[in-house]
Design a protein around this motif. Structure first.
Motif, PDB file in Angstrom:
ATOM      1  N   ILE A 589      27.564  47.438  35.133  1.00 23.24           N
ATOM      2  CA  ILE A 589      28.538  47.076  36.167  1.00 23.24           C
ATOM      3  C   ILE A 589      27.773  46.450  37.334  1.00 23.24           C
ATOM      4  CG2 ILE A 589      30.364  47.905  37.685  1.00 23.24           C
ATOM      5  CD1 ILE A 589      30.792  50.229  35.775  1.00 23.24           C
ATOM      6  N   VAL A 592      29.660  44.855  42.523  1.00 24.75           N
ATOM      7  CA  VAL A 592      30.848  45.671  42.815  1.00 24.75           C
ATOM      8  C   VAL A 592      31.319  45.379  44.235  1.00 24.75           C
ATOM      9  CG1 VAL A 592      31.749  48.005  43.009  1.00 24.75           C
ATOM     10  CG2 VAL A 592      30.067  47.456  41.226  1.00 24.75           C
ATOM     11  N   LYS A 601      41.241  48.995  45.319  1.00 29.27           N
ATOM     12  CA  LYS A 601      41.000  47.809  44.513  1.00 29.27           C
ATOM     13  C   LYS A 601      39.492  47.621  44.328  1.00 29.27           C
ATOM     14  CE  LYS A 601      41.940  42.828  44.386  1.00 29.27           C
ATOM     15  NZ  LYS A 601      42.566  41.703  45.124  1.00 29.27           N
ATOM     16  N   ILE A 602      39.040  47.559  43.079  1.00 23.23           N
ATOM     17  CA  ILE A 602      37.626  47.402  42.768  1.00 23.23           C
ATOM     18  C   ILE A 602      37.438  46.135  41.939  1.00 23.23           C
ATOM     19  CG2 ILE A 602      35.637  48.365  41.545  1.00 23.23           C
ATOM     20  CD1 ILE A 602      36.674  51.131  42.153  1.00 23.23           C
ATOM     21  N   SER A 603      36.567  45.252  42.454  1.00 25.14           N
ATOM     22  CA  SER A 603      36.213  44.038  41.718  1.00 25.14           C
ATOM     23  C   SER A 603      34.770  44.168  41.261  1.00 25.14           C
ATOM     24  CB  SER A 603      36.358  42.785  42.607  1.00 25.14           C
ATOM     25  OG  SER A 603      37.676  42.681  43.095  1.00 25.14           O
ATOM     26  N   LYS A 621      37.683  51.690  32.900  1.00 24.69           N
ATOM     27  CA  LYS A 621      38.503  52.034  34.055  1.00 24.69           C
ATOM     28  C   LYS A 621      38.672  53.549  34.156  1.00 24.69           C
ATOM     29  CE  LYS A 621      43.056  51.332  36.123  1.00 24.69           C
ATOM     30  NZ  LYS A 621      44.375  50.651  36.025  1.00 24.69           N
ATOM     31  N   ILE A 624      35.585  55.080  35.557  1.00 23.72           N
ATOM     32  CA  ILE A 624      35.445  54.868  37.008  1.00 23.72           C
ATOM     33  C   ILE A 624      36.376  55.804  37.763  1.00 23.72           C
ATOM     34  CG2 ILE A 624      35.794  53.200  38.873  1.00 23.72           C
ATOM     35  CD1 ILE A 624      34.951  51.000  36.937  1.00 23.72           C
ATOM     36  N   ILE A 632      42.718  53.585  40.694  1.00 28.08           N
ATOM     37  CA  ILE A 632      42.160  52.304  41.105  1.00 28.08           C
ATOM     38  C   ILE A 632      42.879  51.167  40.421  1.00 28.08           C
ATOM     39  CG2 ILE A 632      39.838  53.281  41.438  1.00 28.08           C
ATOM     40  CD1 ILE A 632      39.062  51.711  38.839  1.00 28.08           C
ATOM     41  N   GLN A 633      42.718  49.963  41.021  1.00 25.94           N
ATOM     42  CA  GLN A 633      43.120  48.721  40.359  1.00 25.94           C
ATOM     43  C   GLN A 633      41.838  47.954  40.078  1.00 25.94           C
ATOM     44  OE1 GLN A 633      45.734  46.230  42.631  1.00 25.94           O
ATOM     45  NE2 GLN A 633      45.589  44.509  41.193  1.00 25.94           N
ATOM     46  N   LEU A 634      41.552  47.701  38.811  1.00 24.02           N
ATOM     47  CA  LEU A 634      40.280  47.089  38.422  1.00 24.02           C
ATOM     48  C   LEU A 634      40.454  45.603  38.162  1.00 24.02           C
ATOM     49  CD1 LEU A 634      37.279  47.375  37.623  1.00 24.02           C
ATOM     50  CD2 LEU A 634      38.069  47.882  35.277  1.00 24.02           C
ATOM     51  N   GLU A 635      39.616  44.792  38.861  1.00 29.63           N
ATOM     52  CA  GLU A 635      39.525  43.363  38.583  1.00 29.63           C
ATOM     53  C   GLU A 635      38.148  43.115  37.988  1.00 29.63           C
ATOM     54  OE1 GLU A 635      40.257  41.033  42.017  1.00 29.63           O
ATOM     55  OE2 GLU A 635      42.415  41.468  42.070  1.00 29.63           O
ATOM     56  N   ALA A 636      38.110  42.789  36.693  1.00 28.18           N
ATOM     57  CA  ALA A 636      36.823  42.679  36.005  1.00 28.18           C
ATOM     58  C   ALA A 636      36.545  41.246  35.601  1.00 28.18           C
ATOM     59  CB  ALA A 636      36.809  43.578  34.780  1.00 28.18           C
TER      60      ALA A 636
END
Length: 642
Positions: A589, A592, A601-603, A621, A624, A632-636
């Motif tokens: 990862i 971050v 919100k996690i990018s 996700k 995490i 969380i809202q994951l933007e990968a």
């Protein structure tokens, strides 16, 4: 006497019975060898305790092997005026050896005498007492270490600490000095050192310029630190600088060169030492007796005595006038207090800086437009140019002085100028933003949206530097650096951008940064002016209290933002080392970024050696969420490594 005559005449060698055993072992063999070689015809021993001055033959060299104490007694006798002196190095004759440039080894010193022609040498007297090396006036616990530097690093460190503590507990004393040409010097000093020649004392030899001539003058070095910082600077350079005289402009050192000096202590008793011997007197009179003795030493410089010797008095940086009353017999302040003339000059300058005028408004408009362009272009150099161009620092420093001295006119004018400048900056930044089709956050704009307590620290340090630079004309050139460090206009420009975008989050974050800079500079500058003596504390306490209240109020959101930043950084560090054991391939990862919200919100960039499926992303996700303990809202962003 010529070299040929000195060889023909037997030497009269004077020593003390207390040293007879050592004389027989160390000196006599060399003298006997010279006789055997025909360098001298003979030598005759004279015992100090049995000496009759009438028995001294003025035509023969009187070669002295004596301690400094015994040597002073001999040299001070009136009969010595016709004698022909020479000196051999004695273990307890260091001052004599240094004063008359005697070689450190017996054979070399003998060669100096054999090859020498008669030269004249001067004497320095203090209250009619002969001085071989130096007279030190002031606290002996301060002045004695000032003339001694240990050779070892450990010794230097130990003496550095000891003398630093002593200096911080000491104070200056008033002195009145009159030179041979009636020049009057009134000052306050920690101590004075008098020498005939700079090399005669370990302290003065590194302060006074060396000379090839034997000038018939005495030299005075005056130590007068105005603050503890000056005192520590002196101690540091004394023990650790190789060339103390060239290690900076030292205003706390005064230098006087004259044929005579008279020193008073304001009716008080003077503590002083002559060649290390402690004494007391109400007045000290120093004078030179020119061409006092005939000396045999080929390495001694030619005497430069003449009737009209030049006098030199360099005491520009020493306390004078009202500064003497402020500093004398009081504990030293931590930093140099300004004198009345300096306070008046600075106050007049700040009053002018507090006024709003056309150049101020023009520079505000130009610096704001330049900063706004730089922010939209994401260009750091352009933004730095706007920082240097911005004139906002001047009314802020003036406002801090007004609050410190409780001057209504200065407070009103500075506040008015500051409000006008802020309004102009916000207006032109907003208008430019409305005309600009771009509406996206970049790194330069984003960097000014989340101020923390660290930004307050920058403002405080910049405020100290700004006040000091305004108070000291010689460091005013540093104001450009202060302007860059505190960056007043860019946050205002970002606030205008926020207004133009109707984005109140952008406006609030940037304006909070500006207010942080503003109150931090005002408080720090006021405190600096107070420490420098620009206002008594009773007058300054109200302004300092008001400034402190504003700083505390601003600090609350800054501390919260700083704590949030710390927590966010810890979370980023934790995620970047996170491993998902449930997957059949390792996933790293990277990059971050966390944005607060509900949910969080996690990018991030996910780096793997094969493409990741939706099921893989769900596993990551879930891992995490388990790690941080909240949804969380994951933007990968997926990346493949081969």
């Amino acid at each position: 006497m010529s070299a040929e005559q000195s060889v023909q005449n037997a030497w009269q060698v004077l020593f003390s019975d207390q040293d007879s055993s050592e004389f027989s072992q160390k000196v006599a063999p060399h003298l006997d060898a010279l006789v055997e070689q025909g360098r001298i015809p003979a030598w005759q021993s004279l015992h100090l305790e049995q000496l009759d001055l009438q028995d001294i033959d003025p035509q023969k060299p009187l070669v002295c092997w004596l301690s400094d104490l015994n040597q002073r007694q001999i040299l001070q006798a009136e009969q010595t005026l016709t004698w022909q002196f020479a000196f051999l190095p004695h273990p307890e004759g260091i001052r004599t050896q240094r004063r008359f440039k005697v070689a450190p080894k017996i054979p070399a010193a003998c060669e100096q005498i054999i090859d020498a022609e008669s030269k004249s040498a001067d004497f320095m007297f203090c209250n009619q007492e002969l001085v071989l090396a130096s007279v030190m006036i002031g606290d002996p616990d301060i002045m004695r270490p000032a003339s001694q530097v240990p050779l070892s690093l450990r010794g230097k460190l130990k003496q550095f600490v000891s003398m630093s503590v002593q200096l911080m507990q000491s104070s200056l004393m008033p002195y009145k000095i009159k030179t041979a040409k009636e020049t009057q010097v009134h000052t306050a000093a920690m101590g004075l050192t008098m020498v005939y020649r700079g090399e005669d004392n370990d302290f003065t030899r590194r302060v006074l310029e060396p000379t090839d001539e034997d000038e018939s003058t005495l030299n005075a070095v005056i130590l007068a630190p105005r603050s503890i910082m000056d005192a520590l600077n002196f101690v540091y350079n004394r023990f650790f600088s190789r060339r103390f005289e060239n290690s900076g402009n030292k205003d706390y050192l005064g230098k006087i060169k004259s044929e005579s000096l008279v020193i008073h202590h304001g009716g008080r008793t003077l503590n002083y030492s002559i060649d290390g011997e402690l004494k007391q007197a109400e007045e000290l009179t120093f004078n030179i007796r020119p061409q006092a003795i005939h000396l045999l030493n080929r390495d001694y410089p030619e005497n430069a005595y003449h009737q009209d010797l030049k006098e030199s008095v360099r005491v520009t940086g020493l306390p004078k006038g009202e500064a003497i009353k402020d500093l004398a017999m009081r504990p030293l302040p931590w930093i140099d207090h300004a004198d009345p003339e300096e306070i008046k000059e600075t106050f007049v300058t700040l009053k002018e800086n507090a006024k709003s005028n056309q150049p101020y408004l023009v520079l505000m408009v130009l610096s704001t437009l330049l900063a706004t362009v730089g922010l939209f272009a994401n260009s750091t150099p352009v933004i730095i140019g706007a920082m240097i161009l911005a004139p906002l620092m001047a009314p802020i420093i003036s406002l801090s002085m007004g609050l410190l001295r409780q001057t209504p006119e200065l407070i009103f004018n500075a506040s008015k100028t500051l409000v006008v400048g802020i309004s102009v900056s916000l207006l032109f930044a907003t208008l430019f933003t409305m005309l600009m089709p771009l509406q996206s956050l970049n790194s330069e704009i984003s960097a000014r949206l989340s101020p923390t307590i660290l930004d307050l620290g920058v403002a405080i340090i910049s405020g100290i530097a700004g006040a000091y630079a305004n108070a000291k004309s010689e460091v005013a050139k540093s104001l450009a650096g202060v302007a860059i460090a505190v960056a007043l206009v860019p946050p205002l420009a970002v606030s205008g951008i926020g207004i133009g975008w109707m984005d109140w989050h952008v406006f609030y974050g940037a304006f909070l940064l500006f207010v942080t800079n503003l109150v931090g500079i005002i408080l720090a500058a006021a405190a600096t002016f107070l420490l420098m003596g620009f206002s008594p504390f009773r007058l300054a306490q109200k302004g300092l209290l008001v400034s402190t209240v504003f700083v505390v109020a601003v600090s609350v959101p800054l501390v919260l933002a700083f704590n949030s930043m710390v927590q966010e950084q810890r979370l980023v560090n934790a995620l970047e080392v996170l491993h998902c054991e449930q997957l059949d391939t390792p996933v790293d990862i990277k990059e971050v970024r966390i944005q607060s919200g509900n949910p969080l919100k996690i990018s991030a960039t996910l780096l793997a050696n094969r493409p990741l499926t939706n099921e893989d992303l769900d596993v990551i996700k879930a891992r995490i969420v388990k790690e941080i303990g909240e949804p969380i809202q994951l933007e990968a962003t997926l990346a493949i490594k081969r």
